[in-house]
Design a protein around this motif. Structure first.
Motif, PDB file in Angstrom:
ATOM      1  N   VAL A 106      -0.961   0.251   4.787  1.00  0.00           N
ATOM      2  CA  VAL A 106      -1.078  -0.882   3.864  1.00  0.00           C
ATOM      3  C   VAL A 106      -2.511  -1.376   3.778  1.00  0.00           C
ATOM      4  O   VAL A 106      -3.092  -1.473   2.681  1.00  0.00           O
ATOM      5  CB  VAL A 106      -0.157  -2.042   4.297  1.00  0.00           C
ATOM      6  CG1 VAL A 106      -0.441  -3.284   3.454  1.00  0.00           C
ATOM      7  CG2 VAL A 106       1.289  -1.652   4.159  1.00  0.00           C
ATOM      8  N   PHE A 107      -3.087  -1.692   4.931  1.00  0.00           N
ATOM      9  CA  PHE A 107      -4.431  -2.263   4.937  1.00  0.00           C
ATOM     10  C   PHE A 107      -5.496  -1.225   4.592  1.00  0.00           C
ATOM     11  O   PHE A 107      -6.540  -1.566   4.022  1.00  0.00           O
ATOM     12  CB  PHE A 107      -4.717  -2.920   6.282  1.00  0.00           C
ATOM     13  CG  PHE A 107      -3.807  -4.069   6.592  1.00  0.00           C
ATOM     14  CD1 PHE A 107      -3.758  -5.181   5.763  1.00  0.00           C
ATOM     15  CD2 PHE A 107      -2.967  -4.031   7.687  1.00  0.00           C
ATOM     16  CE1 PHE A 107      -2.912  -6.245   6.033  1.00  0.00           C
ATOM     17  CE2 PHE A 107      -2.109  -5.088   7.970  1.00  0.00           C
ATOM     18  CZ  PHE A 107      -2.072  -6.200   7.141  1.00  0.00           C
ATOM     19  N   GLY A 108      -5.235   0.041   4.934  1.00  0.00           N
ATOM     20  CA  GLY A 108      -6.181   1.103   4.586  1.00  0.00           C
ATOM     21  C   GLY A 108      -6.268   1.293   3.081  1.00  0.00           C
ATOM     22  O   GLY A 108      -7.361   1.371   2.511  1.00  0.00           O
ATOM     23  N   LEU A 109      -5.104   1.367   2.412  1.00  0.00           N
ATOM     24  CA  LEU A 109      -5.082   1.539   0.959  1.00  0.00           C
ATOM     25  C   LEU A 109      -5.639   0.307   0.246  1.00  0.00           C
ATOM     26  O   LEU A 109      -6.382   0.422  -0.733  1.00  0.00           O
ATOM     27  CB  LEU A 109      -3.655   1.807   0.489  1.00  0.00           C
ATOM     28  CG  LEU A 109      -3.047   3.156   0.897  1.00  0.00           C
ATOM     29  CD1 LEU A 109      -1.600   3.255   0.432  1.00  0.00           C
ATOM     30  CD2 LEU A 109      -3.856   4.316   0.334  1.00  0.00           C
ATOM     31  N   ASN A 110      -5.268  -0.867   0.731  1.00  0.00           N
ATOM     32  CA  ASN A 110      -5.759  -2.102   0.132  1.00  0.00           C
ATOM     33  C   ASN A 110      -7.279  -2.194   0.244  1.00  0.00           C
ATOM     34  O   ASN A 110      -7.966  -2.553  -0.720  1.00  0.00           O
ATOM     35  CB  ASN A 110      -5.104  -3.305   0.815  1.00  0.00           C
ATOM     36  CG  ASN A 110      -5.440  -4.621   0.143  1.00  0.00           C
ATOM     37  OD1 ASN A 110      -6.460  -5.227   0.445  1.00  0.00           O
ATOM     38  ND2 ASN A 110      -4.602  -5.059  -0.761  1.00  0.00           N
ATOM     39  N   ASN A 111      -7.779  -1.849   1.409  1.00  0.00           N
ATOM     40  CA  ASN A 111      -9.220  -1.904   1.636  1.00  0.00           C
ATOM     41  C   ASN A 111      -9.961  -0.837   0.821  1.00  0.00           C
ATOM     42  O   ASN A 111     -11.077  -1.065   0.345  1.00  0.00           O
ATOM     43  CB  ASN A 111      -9.512  -1.718   3.128  1.00  0.00           C
ATOM     44  CG  ASN A 111     -10.880  -2.229   3.528  1.00  0.00           C
ATOM     45  OD1 ASN A 111     -11.285  -3.315   3.138  1.00  0.00           O
ATOM     46  ND2 ASN A 111     -11.597  -1.448   4.306  1.00  0.00           N
ATOM     47  N   ALA A 112      -9.333   0.326   0.661  1.00  0.00           N
ATOM     48  CA  ALA A 112      -9.943   1.400  -0.120  1.00  0.00           C
ATOM     49  C   ALA A 112     -10.162   0.971  -1.565  1.00  0.00           C
ATOM     50  O   ALA A 112     -11.204   1.259  -2.162  1.00  0.00           O
ATOM     51  CB  ALA A 112      -9.071   2.652  -0.071  1.00  0.00           C
ATOM     52  N   ALA A 113      -9.177   0.278  -2.131  1.00  0.00           N
ATOM     53  CA  ALA A 113      -9.296  -0.185  -3.514  1.00  0.00           C
ATOM     54  C   ALA A 113     -10.432  -1.189  -3.663  1.00  0.00           C
ATOM     55  O   ALA A 113     -11.211  -1.142  -4.623  1.00  0.00           O
ATOM     56  CB  ALA A 113      -7.982  -0.812  -3.971  1.00  0.00           C
ATOM     57  N   ILE A 114     -10.545  -2.094  -2.694  1.00  0.00           N
ATOM     58  CA  ILE A 114     -11.598  -3.109  -2.748  1.00  0.00           C
ATOM     59  C   ILE A 114     -12.971  -2.478  -2.548  1.00  0.00           C
ATOM     60  O   ILE A 114     -13.916  -2.752  -3.302  1.00  0.00           O
ATOM     61  CB  ILE A 114     -11.350  -4.182  -1.672  1.00  0.00           C
ATOM     62  CG1 ILE A 114     -10.069  -4.958  -1.992  1.00  0.00           C
ATOM     63  CG2 ILE A 114     -12.535  -5.141  -1.570  1.00  0.00           C
ATOM     64  CD1 ILE A 114      -9.625  -5.903  -0.899  1.00  0.00           C
ATOM     65  N   LEU A 115     -13.079  -1.603  -1.559  1.00  0.00           N
ATOM     66  CA  LEU A 115     -14.367  -0.983  -1.269  1.00  0.00           C
ATOM     67  C   LEU A 115     -14.812  -0.008  -2.357  1.00  0.00           C
ATOM     68  O   LEU A 115     -16.011   0.214  -2.545  1.00  0.00           O
ATOM     69  CB  LEU A 115     -14.314  -0.260   0.082  1.00  0.00           C
ATOM     70  CG  LEU A 115     -14.212  -1.163   1.314  1.00  0.00           C
ATOM     71  CD1 LEU A 115     -14.179  -0.324   2.585  1.00  0.00           C
ATOM     72  CD2 LEU A 115     -15.382  -2.136   1.373  1.00  0.00           C
TER      73      LEU A 115
END
Length: 235
Positions: A106-115
């Motif tokens: 969850v946090f990996g995918l969410n962070n990937a989109a932001i970064l």
């Protein structure tokens, strides 16, 4: 009644759960950086199909609450996969998987989109002539990026990268929804025995302030070092 002894006892107890929070942060940040950079590259260079898919992915992640993403990954996806395994006659039980892996996803995918947006905007600040200059010097595409483009883009990206990291750390407080025993989960469990939720929430507040402040200090030092490097390289 406000319980001071509970406040201090729980505060030190919660530090034992800090490694879980930091582990989720580090794994999610690393995976987010790698995936986010690849997404940014696909969109900057307008790679067919991949750039369109990346744009949809980023829009979906940034346009939906992270709580909803947690519900999808932790509840809907495992149930769907379990149905597939049962239909296939497999004995694999997806519900036995350590919930921290769902947190990584969850946090990996969410962070990937932001970064990906952070990296994309940073890469666009570097002129296309830099890539051509690298080719002229006999460098390959990846060598040009590693030695010329990324160092320049990184200087621009550091402040936003810091903001994304701090936001990630704060978002990990939602990991308790996936039964992960992080700082927030332990605090809620301790508070439930005597209904000392005010004290527990104050402890959470202070711990996250300390962690986020430390991260911001590290990023400021990195930014200063990168700025000094840029001055030296220009000289």
């Amino acid at each position: 009644m406000f319980n001071v002894s509970f406040l201090f006892r729980t505060f030190f107890l919660l530090w034992k759960a800090v490694p879980v929070t930091l582990l989720i942060t580090v794994i999610s940040l690393v995976s987010g950086v790698v995936l986010g950079f690849l997404i940014a590259l696909s969109r900057v260079h307008k790679v067919k199909v991949l750039s369109q898919f990346s744009a949809v992915f980023v829009s979906f992640i940034r346009g939906t609450p992270i709580v909803l993403q947690i519900m999808v990954v932790y509840s809907i996806v495992p149930s769907f996969l379990n149905g597939i395994f049962i239909a296939a006659g497999s004995k694999v039980n997806v519900f036995e998987l350590n919930p921290i892996y769902y947190a990584f996803i969850v946090f990996g995918l969410n962070n990937a989109a932001i970064l990906s947006e952070v990296f994309r905007s940073a890469l666009l600040t570097v002129s296309k002539g830099q890539l051509e200059a690298g080719y002229t010097a006999g460098l390959t595409y990846w060598q040009t990026y590693r030695m010329i483009i990324i160092p320049q883009a990184l200087t621009v990206a550091i402040p936003n990268l810091c903001n994304a990291t701090v936001s990630l750390i704060k978002n990990t407080s939602l990991a308790f929804m996936m039964t992960v025993k992080d700082v927030t989960a332990v605090a809620k469990i301790e508070a439930s025995y005597g209904y000392n939720y005010i004290e527990s929430y104050l402890d959470i507040f202070v711990i996250y302030i300390i962690i986020c402040s430390a991260v911001q200090v590290l990023f400021r030092k990195w930014e200063k070092k990168q700025a000094d490097y840029k001055k030296v390289s220009r000289a």
